[in-house]
Scaffold this active site. Structure first.
Site, PDB file in Angstrom:
ATOM      1  N   GLU A 122     -14.451 -43.524 -13.473  1.00 46.09           N
ATOM      2  CA  GLU A 122     -15.072 -44.216 -14.613  1.00 46.09           C
ATOM      3  C   GLU A 122     -15.341 -45.676 -14.256  1.00 46.09           C
ATOM      4  O   GLU A 122     -14.415 -46.415 -13.897  1.00 46.09           O
ATOM      5  CB  GLU A 122     -14.148 -44.138 -15.834  1.00 46.09           C
ATOM      6  CG  GLU A 122     -14.758 -44.778 -17.067  1.00 46.09           C
ATOM      7  CD  GLU A 122     -13.887 -44.619 -18.313  1.00 46.09           C
ATOM      8  OE1 GLU A 122     -13.133 -43.636 -18.410  1.00 46.09           O
ATOM      9  OE2 GLU A 122     -13.961 -45.511 -19.181  1.00 46.09           O
ATOM     10  N   LYS A 160      -5.769 -43.227 -24.485  1.00 46.49           N
ATOM     11  CA  LYS A 160      -6.665 -42.835 -23.381  1.00 46.49           C
ATOM     12  C   LYS A 160      -6.936 -44.052 -22.499  1.00 46.49           C
ATOM     13  O   LYS A 160      -6.983 -43.963 -21.273  1.00 46.49           O
ATOM     14  CB  LYS A 160      -7.962 -42.261 -23.962  1.00 46.49           C
ATOM     15  CG  LYS A 160      -8.876 -41.584 -22.944  1.00 46.49           C
ATOM     16  CD  LYS A 160      -9.822 -42.528 -22.252  1.00 46.49           C
ATOM     17  CE  LYS A 160     -10.760 -41.781 -21.317  1.00 46.49           C
ATOM     18  NZ  LYS A 160     -11.642 -42.672 -20.558  1.00 46.49           N
ATOM     19  N   ASP A 207       0.790 -35.773 -10.089  1.00 43.95           N
ATOM     20  CA  ASP A 207       0.118 -34.768 -10.910  1.00 43.95           C
ATOM     21  C   ASP A 207      -0.307 -35.395 -12.245  1.00 43.95           C
ATOM     22  O   ASP A 207       0.524 -35.609 -13.131  1.00 43.95           O
ATOM     23  CB  ASP A 207       1.127 -33.622 -11.121  1.00 43.95           C
ATOM     24  CG  ASP A 207       0.600 -32.506 -11.985  1.00 43.95           C
ATOM     25  OD1 ASP A 207      -0.425 -32.688 -12.651  1.00 43.95           O
ATOM     26  OD2 ASP A 207       1.242 -31.435 -12.007  1.00 43.95           O
ATOM     27  N   HIS A 217     -19.009 -52.529 -20.099  1.00 40.70           N
ATOM     28  CA  HIS A 217     -19.266 -51.157 -19.664  1.00 40.70           C
ATOM     29  C   HIS A 217     -20.682 -50.987 -19.154  1.00 40.70           C
ATOM     30  O   HIS A 217     -20.909 -50.373 -18.132  1.00 40.70           O
ATOM     31  CB  HIS A 217     -19.052 -50.202 -20.841  1.00 40.70           C
ATOM     32  CG  HIS A 217     -17.677 -49.658 -20.891  1.00 40.70           C
ATOM     33  ND1 HIS A 217     -17.389 -48.389 -21.304  1.00 40.70           N
ATOM     34  CD2 HIS A 217     -16.494 -50.209 -20.573  1.00 40.70           C
ATOM     35  CE1 HIS A 217     -16.096 -48.184 -21.245  1.00 40.70           C
ATOM     36  NE2 HIS A 217     -15.532 -49.289 -20.811  1.00 40.70           N
TER      37      HIS A 217
HETATM   38  C1  MEV Z   1     -12.655 -45.970 -22.364  1.00 39.90           C
HETATM   39  O1  MEV Z   1     -12.441 -45.174 -21.224  1.00 39.90           O
HETATM   40  C2  MEV Z   1     -11.339 -46.430 -22.923  1.00 39.90           C
HETATM   41  C3  MEV Z   1     -11.414 -47.224 -24.220  1.00 39.90           C
HETATM   42  O2  MEV Z   1     -12.135 -46.501 -25.204  1.00 39.90           O
HETATM   43  C4  MEV Z   1     -10.003 -47.482 -24.649  1.00 39.90           C
HETATM   44  C5  MEV Z   1      -9.858 -48.091 -26.016  1.00 39.90           C
HETATM   45  O3  MEV Z   1     -10.735 -47.883 -26.884  1.00 39.90           O
HETATM   46  O4  MEV Z   1      -8.818 -48.748 -26.235  1.00 39.90           O
HETATM   47  C6  MEV Z   1     -12.177 -48.521 -24.007  1.00 39.90           C
END
Ligand code: MEV
Length: 443
Positions: free
Chosen positions: A86, A283, A299, A396
């Site tokens: 990513e 995430k 893992d 991003h």
């Molecule tokens: C993207 O991979 C992860 C985010 O969405 C985490 C978050 O919103 O805290 C930017």
């Protein structure tokens, strides 16, 4: 289109496997054969090594391997290896690491290293009688039965810490567990744990069948359903923390530090309160954790399973990280349950894994836990900081723009021109392509 089942696929050579797959599923188009072969390594012994990590291998799947420098973790300066596809994850980790480098770095604390596994069994008996039998007789026998398996691990200071009988009959009729806790020192220990558990399960069966304390009817009802480690390891836990004076929270967003601290705290409180946000928040943490987990040959499915189960233990899925801004001090921390190893598995086999562990100064398993937690906290800080200041799309899209430009075969000049065009604004996918087309003179 329907396809014929493939017989004996695993026994075929790599070339034969590719032929079958391309002919059966890809209309025999040799372009697809070439794509697979393009990724074969010229070094035959290296290729063989990779082939043998898994089964039915026909090619290699590259992941970008990046480095996030400037991580000050418990007073030690480190560069973290990150395998992640990513865009912006490594850049965000590096930026957060630099930010905290100037504010004391990451401090970590190992809160436990205990791993767990269970023998799950069904037994129609009296719980009190089983408990009495377990404490008086069985527990000792289970330790003795596993002695030969645990001898090496005990020499390294680990082994089986405890075996408990757990009555689960209120949740499922006649369901009991032997809950076994382990210290597997520097190994992840999955094979060791499962081997011990299988011995424990078979010993349970033998001892109950041989005992005169249970009736024939009770004995017939005994069923050892399975013996397996648990990927939920709440006592294999590390805390990573950063803190500084609120006034030191200045960054290039231009937001006043007190406003930033308050907004950041609210964002974390929302992740604590709201599962839909918590999933994304966590995430973001795992963006940092998994990248290092993969680079060190561990893992990532296990680490993912663990954190999300842990995040739900309170009865509602919640944030793994927490924040306070009190008495002029901003404090942000993460409790990460994570079971990893630095010996065994891929660690001694995969050249890049060996490189990663060398780069990290050959950490022990608990030290690697600390590194993972720092990486997760850095990533979480970077994401939440972007969210409460500029929004994440600005950063991003800059990284994503490069992917779009590469996809459309942009040359160096075109890349430079498009990046310059959008340097101060967030561009959509469509706008990037339109700009490239217009540079090329296409409408
Ligand atoms: C993207 O991979 C992860 C985010 O969405 C985490 C978050 O919103 O805290 C930017």
């Amino acid at each position: 289109m329907t396809h014929k089942p493939v017989q004996g696929f695993s026994k075929l050579s790599k070339e034969q496997k590719i032929d079958i797959i391309v002919n059966e599923y890809l209309s025999g188009n040799q372009e697809f054969t070439n794509i697979l072969k393009q990724y074969w390594n010229e070094d035959e012994s290296l290729q063989k090594l990779h082939d043998e990590f898994s089964e039915n291998t026909v090619s290699n799947f590259y992941m970008p391997y990046g480095i996030a420098p400037n991580f000050l973790i418990d007073g030690k300066l480190m560069a973290l290896p990150m395998a992640v596809e990513e865009s912006s994850v490594v850049a965000a980790a590096s930026k957060a690491a630099k930010f905290w480098l100037e504010r004391g770095g990451f401090r970590t604390e190992i809160l436990g290293t205990t791993k767990l596994g269970h023998t799950h069994f069904i037994f129609h008996t009296c719980a009190a009688k089983l408990s009495d039998f377990f404490h008086r007789n069985l527990k000792q026998k289970l330790f003795e039965a596993t002695d030969p398996i645990t001898a090496n691990m005990r020499r390294r200071g680990g082994g089986i810490l405890d075996i408990e009988l757990i009555d689960k009959t209120t949740e499922l009729a006649d369901y009991y567990q032997l809950k076994v806790s382990f210290d597997t020192k520097d190994s992840m220990g999955a094979n060791f744990i499962n081997t011990c558990l299988e011995r424990i399960g078979s010993t349970l069966e033998v001892e109950i069948q041989a005992s005169e304390e249970f009736s024939d009817e009770e004995k017939q009802s005994l069923q050892v359903v399975m013996n397996i480690l648990s990927n939920l390891t709440p006592q294999c836990l590390v805390r990573a923390e950063v803190s500084c004076k609120i006034e030191e929270l200045k960054d290039d967003s231009g937001m006043p530090p007190e406003v930033f601290a308050e907004k950041f705290g609210q964002a974390v409180a929302i992740a604590e309160a709201e599962p839909y946000r918590a999933a994304t928040h966590n995430k973001g943490i795992m963006n940092g954790v998994d990248a290092v987990v993969i680079a060190t040959g561990n893992d990532f499915r296990a680490t993912e399973a663990c954190v999300h189960a842990y995040a739900s233990l309170g009865g509602r899925y919640s944030s793994l990280s927490h924040c306070t801004a009190e008495g002029g001090i901003f404090r942000f921390w993460l409790d990460l349950p994570v079971a990893v190893g630095v010996v065994g598995g891929l660690t001694g086999l995969h050249p890049l894994v060996k490189f990663s562990l060398e780069l990290l100064g050959r950490p022990s398993a608990p030290e690697l836990m600390s590194i993972l937690a720092a990486s997760g906290l850095a990533q979480n800080f970077a994401a939440v900081r972007s969210l409460v200041t500029t929004g994440i799309q600005k950063g991003h899209m800059k990284m994503h723009m490069m992917n779009i430009l590469n996809q459309h075969g942009a040359n160096a000049g075109e890349k430079e021109a498009v990046l310059k065009l959008f340097q101060d604004k967030t561009a959509s996918h469509h706008e990037v392509i339109a700009a490239l087309e217009s540079l090329r003179g296409n409408s």
